[in-house]
Scaffold this active site. Structure first.
Site, short mmCIF file in Angstrom:
data_model
loop_
_atom_site.label_atom_id
_atom_site.label_comp_id
_atom_site.label_asym_id
_atom_site.label_seq_id
_atom_site.Cartn_x
_atom_site.Cartn_y
_atom_site.Cartn_z
CG ASP A 165 16.61 3.80 31.40
OD1 ASP A 165 16.08 2.70 31.22
OD2 ASP A 165 16.25 4.61 32.26
CB CYS A 185 -4.46 -1.60 4.36
SG CYS A 185 -3.60 -1.69 5.97
CE LYS A 214 -6.99 1.78 3.77
NZ LYS A 214 -5.71 2.14 4.44
CD GLU A 239 -2.49 1.19 2.77
OE1 GLU A 239 -3.47 1.96 2.91
OE2 GLU A 239 -2.10 0.42 3.68
N GLY A 283 24.79 10.19 25.86
CA GLY A 283 25.37 10.24 27.18
C GLY A 283 25.22 8.90 27.86
CG LEU A 284 27.40 4.63 28.48
CD1 LEU A 284 26.12 4.02 27.92
CD2 LEU A 284 28.61 3.94 27.85
#
Length: 552
Positions: free
Chosen positions: A296, A149, A113, A45, A290-291
């Site tokens: 997270d 769809c 559609k 689609e 940023g680690l």
């Protein structure tokens, strides 16, 4: 009368607005179908325009350009199989979600559609007119119905096509992922097959578009709802489906049935594909984040490495005096395990300068959340500076629990261009990180093994913006918080429902309050991968100014 039919189905990744590129992919699929002796090649689609194109389809110049490419494809694909492809199209002044069948150098069929979805991420009633109920078209002596769809999620359109003589239903889709959606689709399509007693081809596109990911998983059903073929999820594939006519009608020759992974693997693959496509389709090659040493940011780093490769991911530790030695060690270990670049940028000097500048204004006031947020905003400033300087997209790392209750600093740790885990509650972050440590797949560009150290997963979560800080100082335990949020956000349940489920009313009311007052933050947050039916963006649209609270 023919007794054999071959369809080539192209589970392919389109890019919104890349008409030339999408047309080239359609042509390549057509070439593959021609080489395989197909009668028709079927694209998903709205493939030519890309899906969802949203208000782009309301620009007449865009739709006219789509029409130019459709006609060009018809001319280029004249000598060979028919080509089915979706695109927006006008009839008079009305705009439709169309599916074009090109054959013999001409546009033979324009299917419009009929059932336009207008829920969750879909706004099609706002964009398109509803097409009429129509019958099938003739493909080399076989009557093919083309419900587009949503048309196949309801009885009316397929029934009208079969009553008009359709022998096979071919359903082109742009159906985005949410967790456990495959079973929902399968149940709907089995219902259509059983109701109409004809085989059905369900073709879904694949690939990421902003927050949404189309997960593929195309399949073929024979009469009585028997699964004859299934393509892999989240991967591009072109497959050929052979049908034979017997005494009791048409039947697909059984083919390969790809394995359907569990929901944790599907979510991880979805996040990987979403980030990979978001980068490729916006023109970025590298990311930074940023680690912190927490779970997270480690999860986001692992997703990024799986999506882009370790050479394209840079992890930056930005410690303050509140950053624990464990966090320093853990952040470095995550980067080392993943093979990504690791940089160390302390924020003390910048923080001293900012607090010193503000000291005359803040004199007489006690230190509070203001000073904590200054640290987060300094980190956001330094990371965005690096993003600008090095041309790397900054990833933000807030999970759905934090995004829901505003446990994040706007213009601070919320800074960034994309957030892969935005729709993962904290408790699921724990689960999915354990899954990634235990599993590796060919579609991952990162290494196998324990990429996220066990200590990162097991230690109590903390923002480390003040001494001895823990998330549970400000929030309920995540098991409780996520249970309440699932009811309030995902299920639209009431406060009374939450209390009936065993949650403390005072805690529920606190969570409800935080949810509503944080709307302005979410309004300005980075897009992120949609994994559920109630992700924070198009699925859930609430006013920023809102004084209503559930009285129950």
């Amino acid at each position: 009368m023919t007794d054999r039919l071959r369809l080539t189905i192209a589970q392919i990744n389109a890019t919104v607005g890349d008409l030339a590129g999408n047309a080239a992919k359609a042509r390549a699929a057509w070439d593959a179908g021609k080489a395989a002796g197909a009668d028709m090649v079927v694209m998903p689609e709205m493939f030519l325009s890309g899906y969802q194109a949203q208000d782009l389809v309301m620009k007449p110049a865009f739709v006219i350009d789509c029409d130019r490419y459709i006609r060009q494809l018809a001319a280029e694909c004249a000598d060979g199989p028919a080509l089915g492809i979706g695109a927006p199209g006008y009839e008079g002044t009305e705009l439709y979600n169309c599916y074009f069948v090109l054959q013999g150098g001409e546009i033979r069929v324009v299917q419009q559609k009929h059932d336009l979805p207008n829920f969750t991420v879909f706004d099609e009633k706002r964009l398109f007119s509803s097409g009429p109920l129509t019958g099938p078209f003739d493909l080399n002596g076989v009557r093919i119905g083309l419900p587009i769809c949503e048309d196949a999620w309801h009885e009316e359109v397929p029934e009208a096509m079969v009553e008009s003589g359709a022998e096979i239903l071919v359903v082109p889709n742009g159906s985005p992922y949410f967790r456990d959606k495959f079973d929902v689709r399968m149940n709907q399509m089995v219902a259509r097959v059983v109701e109409n007693d004809v085989p059905l081809v369900y073709l879904n596109q694949v690939g990421g578009q902003d927050d949404q990911v189309f997960d593929g998983g195309s399949f073929v059903l024979n009469r009585h709802g028997v699964l004859a073929m299934r393509l892999p999820i989240f991967l591009e594939e072109i497959a050929h489906v052979d049908f034979e006519r017997g005494d009791d009608g048409w039947q697909a020759t059984p083919g390969e049935i790809a394995e359907l992974p569990d929901s944790l693997e599907q979510d991880w693959h979805c996040m990987v594909l979403a980030l990979r496509d978001y980068m490729a389709k916006t023109g970025f090659r590298k990311v930074l984040l940023g680690l912190s040493g927490g779970i997270d940011s480690a999860c986001v780093a692992a997703v990024a490495v799986d999506a882009l490769g370790p050479e394209n991911v840079r992890c930056v530790m930005l410690p303050s005096e509140y950053t624990s030695e464990h966090s320093l060690e853990d952040a470095k270990a995550v980067a080392k395990n993943l093979g990504s670049t690791y940089d160390f940028v302390p924020i003390k000097e910048v923080r001293d300068a900012v607090t010193g500048t503000l000291a005359p204004l803040f004199e007489g006031y006690d230190a509070d959340l203001t000073e904590e947020n200054i640290q987060s905003r300094i980190r956001g400033l330094l990371l965005m500076a690096q993003s600008n300087k090095f041309g790397e997209m900054l990833l933000t790392t807030g999970n759905k629990s934090e995004v829901a209750v505003g446990y994040a600093t706007i213009y601070g740790d919320m800074s960034g261009g994309y957030n892969p885990i935005k729709d993962l509650y904290k408790t699921r972050v724990f689960d999915i990180c354990r899954w990634r440590n235990a599993n590796h797949r060919d579609w991952m560009d990162g290494p196998a093994g324990e990429v996220i150290p066990t200590r990162v997963i097991d230690k109590p979560p903390s923002a480390e913006l003040r001494a001895d800080q823990k998330d549970e100082d400000s929030l309920p335990p995540y098991e409780v918080l996520d249970g309440i949020l699932t009811m309030l956000v995902d299920d639209d349940r009431s406060v009374a429902d939450c209390v009936d489920a065993g949650y403390d009313r005072e805690i529920v009311k606190k969570v409800e309050h935080l949810l509503y007052i944080s709307e302005y933050k979410r309004f300005q947050s980075a897009p992120g991968t949609r994994l559920s039916m109630r992700a924070f963006w198009l699925d859930r649209r609430y006013p920023i100014v809102n004084r209503w609270r559930d009285p129950s």
